[in-house]
Design a protein around this motif. Structure first.
Motif, mmCIF file in Angstrom:
data_model
loop_
_atom_site.group_PDB
_atom_site.id
_atom_site.type_symbol
_atom_site.label_atom_id
_atom_site.label_comp_id
_atom_site.label_asym_id
_atom_site.label_seq_id
_atom_site.Cartn_x
_atom_site.Cartn_y
_atom_site.Cartn_z
ATOM 1 N N GLN A 378 0.831 -1.206 0.000
ATOM 2 C CA GLN A 378 0.000 0.000 0.000
ATOM 3 C C GLN A 378 0.866 1.257 0.000
ATOM 4 O O GLN A 378 0.533 2.253 -0.664
ATOM 5 C CB GLN A 378 -0.927 -0.009 1.221
ATOM 6 C CG GLN A 378 -1.973 -1.107 1.211
ATOM 7 C CD GLN A 378 -3.071 -0.855 0.193
ATOM 8 O OE1 GLN A 378 -2.897 -1.097 -1.000
ATOM 9 N NE2 GLN A 378 -4.193 -0.334 0.665
ATOM 10 N N GLN A 379 1.955 1.233 0.743
ATOM 11 C CA GLN A 379 2.850 2.393 0.763
ATOM 12 C C GLN A 379 3.467 2.666 -0.600
ATOM 13 O O GLN A 379 3.755 3.815 -0.946
ATOM 14 C CB GLN A 379 3.950 2.163 1.806
ATOM 15 C CG GLN A 379 3.470 2.189 3.245
ATOM 16 C CD GLN A 379 4.596 1.904 4.227
ATOM 17 O OE1 GLN A 379 5.721 1.612 3.827
ATOM 18 N NE2 GLN A 379 4.272 1.974 5.516
ATOM 19 N N ARG A 380 3.638 1.632 -1.385
ATOM 20 C CA ARG A 380 4.194 1.784 -2.732
ATOM 21 C C ARG A 380 3.132 2.277 -3.722
ATOM 22 O O ARG A 380 3.439 3.042 -4.644
ATOM 23 C CB ARG A 380 4.766 0.446 -3.207
ATOM 24 C CG ARG A 380 5.963 -0.070 -2.411
ATOM 25 C CD ARG A 380 7.264 0.440 -2.971
ATOM 26 N NE ARG A 380 7.449 0.036 -4.353
ATOM 27 C CZ ARG A 380 7.886 -1.177 -4.738
ATOM 28 N NH1 ARG A 380 8.177 -2.094 -3.818
ATOM 29 N NH2 ARG A 380 8.034 -1.453 -6.012
ATOM 30 N N LEU A 381 1.898 1.805 -3.551
ATOM 31 C CA LEU A 381 0.851 2.098 -4.528
ATOM 32 C C LEU A 381 0.117 3.404 -4.256
ATOM 33 O O LEU A 381 -0.278 4.101 -5.201
ATOM 34 C CB LEU A 381 -0.167 0.948 -4.564
ATOM 35 C CG LEU A 381 0.356 -0.418 -5.019
ATOM 36 C CD1 LEU A 381 -0.740 -1.477 -4.887
ATOM 37 C CD2 LEU A 381 0.872 -0.365 -6.443
ATOM 38 N N ASP A 382 -0.089 3.746 -2.991
ATOM 39 C CA ASP A 382 -0.918 4.905 -2.658
ATOM 40 C C ASP A 382 -0.422 6.226 -3.244
ATOM 41 O O ASP A 382 -1.240 7.028 -3.714
ATOM 42 C CB ASP A 382 -1.073 5.028 -1.135
ATOM 43 C CG ASP A 382 -2.014 3.967 -0.574
ATOM 44 O OD1 ASP A 382 -2.698 3.308 -1.382
ATOM 45 O OD2 ASP A 382 -2.042 3.795 0.665
ATOM 46 N N PRO A 383 0.884 6.525 -3.237
ATOM 47 C CA PRO A 383 1.309 7.803 -3.833
ATOM 48 C C PRO A 383 0.934 7.935 -5.308
ATOM 49 O O PRO A 383 0.752 9.053 -5.801
ATOM 50 C CB PRO A 383 2.830 7.781 -3.653
ATOM 51 C CG PRO A 383 3.062 6.889 -2.476
ATOM 52 C CD PRO A 383 2.014 5.824 -2.592
ATOM 53 N N LEU A 384 0.805 6.821 -5.995
ATOM 54 C CA LEU A 384 0.377 6.864 -7.390
ATOM 55 C C LEU A 384 -1.140 6.905 -7.503
ATOM 56 O O LEU A 384 -1.698 7.707 -8.259
ATOM 57 C CB LEU A 384 0.918 5.640 -8.136
ATOM 58 C CG LEU A 384 2.438 5.580 -8.344
ATOM 59 C CD1 LEU A 384 2.847 4.199 -8.847
ATOM 60 C CD2 LEU A 384 2.889 6.654 -9.340
ATOM 61 N N SER A 385 -1.818 6.057 -6.760
ATOM 62 C CA SER A 385 -3.275 5.954 -6.905
ATOM 63 C C SER A 385 -3.999 7.168 -6.332
ATOM 64 O O SER A 385 -5.102 7.502 -6.793
ATOM 65 C CB SER A 385 -3.779 4.678 -6.234
ATOM 66 O OG SER A 385 -3.459 4.676 -4.853
ATOM 67 N N GLU A 386 -3.414 7.847 -5.350
ATOM 68 C CA GLU A 386 -4.076 8.987 -4.717
ATOM 69 C C GLU A 386 -3.627 10.328 -5.291
ATOM 70 O O GLU A 386 -4.123 11.374 -4.871
ATOM 71 C CB GLU A 386 -3.806 8.963 -3.211
ATOM 72 C CG GLU A 386 -4.399 7.739 -2.518
ATOM 73 C CD GLU A 386 -4.012 7.674 -1.050
ATOM 74 O OE1 GLU A 386 -3.261 8.576 -0.596
ATOM 75 O OE2 GLU A 386 -4.456 6.728 -0.369
ATOM 76 N N ALA A 387 -2.728 10.316 -6.255
ATOM 77 C CA ALA A 387 -2.224 11.563 -6.813
ATOM 78 C C ALA A 387 -3.299 12.252 -7.654
ATOM 79 O O ALA A 387 -4.043 11.588 -8.379
ATOM 80 C CB ALA A 387 -0.990 11.303 -7.663
ATOM 81 N N PRO A 388 -3.398 13.588 -7.568
ATOM 82 C CA PRO A 388 -4.348 14.320 -8.413
ATOM 83 C C PRO A 388 -3.769 14.496 -9.821
ATOM 84 O O PRO A 388 -2.691 13.978 -10.141
ATOM 85 C CB PRO A 388 -4.450 15.669 -7.695
ATOM 86 C CG PRO A 388 -3.080 15.846 -7.098
ATOM 87 C CD PRO A 388 -2.609 14.466 -6.699
ATOM 88 N N ARG A 389 -4.477 15.216 -10.667
ATOM 89 C CA ARG A 389 -3.888 15.605 -11.951
ATOM 90 C C ARG A 389 -2.610 16.387 -11.673
ATOM 91 O O ARG A 389 -2.613 17.306 -10.859
ATOM 92 C CB ARG A 389 -4.846 16.490 -12.737
ATOM 93 C CG ARG A 389 -6.029 15.755 -13.346
ATOM 94 C CD ARG A 389 -6.941 16.745 -14.050
ATOM 95 N NE ARG A 389 -8.014 16.076 -14.763
ATOM 96 C CZ ARG A 389 -7.988 15.745 -16.043
ATOM 97 N NH1 ARG A 389 -6.911 16.058 -16.764
ATOM 98 N NH2 ARG A 389 -9.004 15.132 -16.625
ATOM 99 N N GLN A 390 -1.534 16.029 -12.347
ATOM 100 C CA GLN A 390 -0.274 16.704 -12.084
ATOM 101 C C GLN A 390 0.621 16.621 -13.314
ATOM 102 O O GLN A 390 0.378 15.813 -14.225
ATOM 103 C CB GLN A 390 0.421 16.077 -10.881
ATOM 104 C CG GLN A 390 0.707 14.602 -10.984
ATOM 105 C CD GLN A 390 1.287 14.021 -9.703
ATOM 106 O OE1 GLN A 390 1.398 14.690 -8.685
ATOM 107 N NE2 GLN A 390 1.673 12.751 -9.744
ATOM 108 N N PRO A 391 1.659 17.464 -13.375
ATOM 109 C CA PRO A 391 2.542 17.452 -14.538
ATOM 110 C C PRO A 391 3.288 16.131 -14.666
ATOM 111 O O PRO A 391 3.435 15.368 -13.707
ATOM 112 C CB PRO A 391 3.503 18.625 -14.259
ATOM 113 C CG PRO A 391 2.807 19.483 -13.277
ATOM 114 C CD PRO A 391 1.980 18.558 -12.444
#
Length: 545
Positions: A378-391
């Protein structure tokens, strides 16, 4: 001066070197100050060997690109310039079109057609830039002016394609100065160019603009029947096959027969890569027999295990990712491989209880090891799955942090395909500030879905070239890179009317008439310029099958 030195006996290289040396001597031109230009890098070793036989100074032998690289690094493409990275330039092209009122609605009406237009725009811009680079620096501005006149706005049918072509032209016109421009400032005692596989526009321009004597050694057989042009003693044969598998087996058998008759110490056998799928099958058959194979064509980077690891991570990070997507990622990641028992418990639990989504999984019902593995995942996946629209730059940073964790970086950097994946996705280091890649990475906002599509496109556009071990018995090479090389034999599977000399697809933006006016090769010229099957043999037969 143009000399036709096509040989009908033995290797063409001794005759080529002799012609060049005699021509220089007759004009009292110093050999050591002459430059010999070759059409592609694979010809450098045989050319240097044959020129090195004679005592004394030798000419500088290079390709236009290697000679330009020896004069200094290329200019870094700046903001608003082409980066010549297909995936990055497509991102920039999409932004360019969305900024134009006449194109802004395309993406909303038909996303797939919009992506096709973006791809056509990038392809045209790259082709315009290459065509302009073949002009001398003094003539280039006149070429741009002529191209602008030919691409004036067009009403009615074809108007949208003309607008896209004009955008591509203007984008190419602001590209960084080609590194090959440095060649026009050189002052050798003479330019000697070897033509093989058709004319090189840059070399032709260089010779025409040179202030020193020039010699063009034309090694193409011209209108001569390529079979008739084979050296005496060489044998050309054709094998008719019923289906792709029989064709692969036949090609493999021909190669094995050749290897059994002749030593590859002097020259390997060439396997001409005319059909990618067929060639991969032949390679697999050869490797099963323990044959050392060097592949100069490579295959899509997206098909490698390292690329599959990246895509598995991104699919697993999708908020609604299914359990199979997460399991696929964990099984190829160092995190899952480090705790196989815990991973097996998680998979068994998911199968038993029909867990369909990772968001629905509660690891508290499992043991401590499985809970720890799931928490780390989860620590590996959450920063990607919870990220908003971004550059793109932020997405790449998040991907880098997740992908490189838990020892995966060392594994990727220790693998040839992994290193190429890191390079293709610009994960090793941030791009140079102010560069075209940096500008594309900072502008615009992407969702996780759009970023995943961009990563997939970048991996699809790149080719994986396996490292050459230097002991190859068989060399896989395209037809355009097989000529004048000292192969013991050449085997060309896929030599039928559908794959050999087939008509190319029409250009979506530039019809043939306009291409001819722009000095770009049209469909007929591209077909005529396709390399004829001409190989130099070192010994033995030369089967074509």
């Amino acid at each position: 001066m143009v000399l036709d030195v096509v040989q009908r006996t033995g290797s063409a290289w001794p005759a080529l070197a002799l012609q060049a040396q005699q021509w220089l001597a007759e004009r009292h031109l110093p050999l050591r100050e002459a430059i010999v230009l070759l059409p592609f890098a694979q010809l450098l070793p045989p050319a240097r060997r044959v020129f090195g036989v004679a005592d004394g100074w030798q000419p500088q032998i290079a390709t236009p690109q290697s000679l330009a690289a020896s004069l200094g690094p290329p200019a870094v493409p700046a903001r608003a310039q082409l980066s010549f990275d297909v995936a990055v330039d497509r991102l920039s092209a999409a932004r360019l079109l969305r900024e134009r009122p006449w194109a802004a609605g395309w993406a909303r009406r038909d996303a797939q057609a919009f992506e096709q237009r973006v791809a056509a725009l990038v392809d045209a811009a790259h082709e315009f830039a290459r065509a302009a680079a073949a002009q001398s620096p003094a003539q280039r501005e006149a070429w741009w002016t002529q191209a602008r006149a030919l691409l004036a706005p067009l009403g009615g049918p074809g108007g949208s394609e003309r607008l896209l072509a004009r955008v591509a032209l203007e984008w190419a016109a602001v590209s960084a100065v080609p590194s090959t421009d440095r060649l026009f400032a050189l002052r050798p005692s003479a330019w000697i160019a070897v033509r093989c596989g058709g004319a090189n526009r840059l070399v032709d321009t260089l010779l025409a603009q040179a202030e020193c004597p020039t010699l063009l050694l034309d090694m193409d057989p011209g209108d001569v029947d390529p079979i008739a042009a084979l050296a005496p003693g060489a044998v050309a044969s054709m094998t008719l096959c019923d289906g792709a598998e029989e064709e692969a087996q036949s090609a493999c058998a021909l190669i094995l027969a050749e290897l059994s008759q002749h030593s590859t110490a002097a020259a390997p056998v060439a396997l001409i890569a005319q059909d990618r799928v067929l060639t991969r099958r032949v390679r697999a058959l050869l490797e099963r027999r323990g044959v050392a194979v060097s592949d100069e064509t490579g295959w899509k980077l997206s098909t490698t295990r390292a690329a599959a690891h990246v895509m598995a991570l991104l699919r697993a990070a999708t908020p609604q990712a299914g359990s199979d997507a997460v399991l696929d990622w964990l099984k190829c990641d160092a995190l899952g491989r480090s705790a196989p028992d815990a991973l097996n418990r998680i998979e068994a639990h998911w199968r038993r209880h029909a867990v369909r989504r990772r968001s629905a999984f509660d690891a508290n019902a499992l043991g401590h090891a499985a809970q720890a593995l799931w928490a780390a995942a989860q620590q590996r996946l959450d920063p990607l799955s919870e990220a908003p629209r971004q550059p793109l730059a932020d997405w790449l940073a998040a991907l880098r942090d997740s992908l490189f964790a838990d020892g995966n970086r060392e594994a990727l950097e220790g693998d040839a395909a992994g290193r190429q994946v890191i390079a293709a996705l610009h994960l090793a280091r941030a791009p140079a500030p102010g560069s075209a890649i940096d500008a594309a990475a900072q502008e615009g906002r992407l969702t996780l879905q759009a970023f995943t599509a961009w990563v997939n496109a970048a991996l699809e556009a790149a080719s994986f070239l396996p490292p050459d071990e230097g002991n190859a018995q068989v060399v896989i090479t395209p037809l355009s890179r097989a000529m004048l090389r000292p192969f013991a034999a050449a085997v060309l599977p896929g030599s039928d009317d559908k794959r050999l000399g087939a008509a190319s697809a029409p250009d979506p933006l530039l019809p043939d008439g306009l291409r001819r006016q722009l000095g770009l090769p049209d469909a007929a010229q591209r077909r005529d310029d396709a390399p004829a099957p001409r190989w130099q043999r070192a010994a033995g037969r030369q089967p074509l099958g």
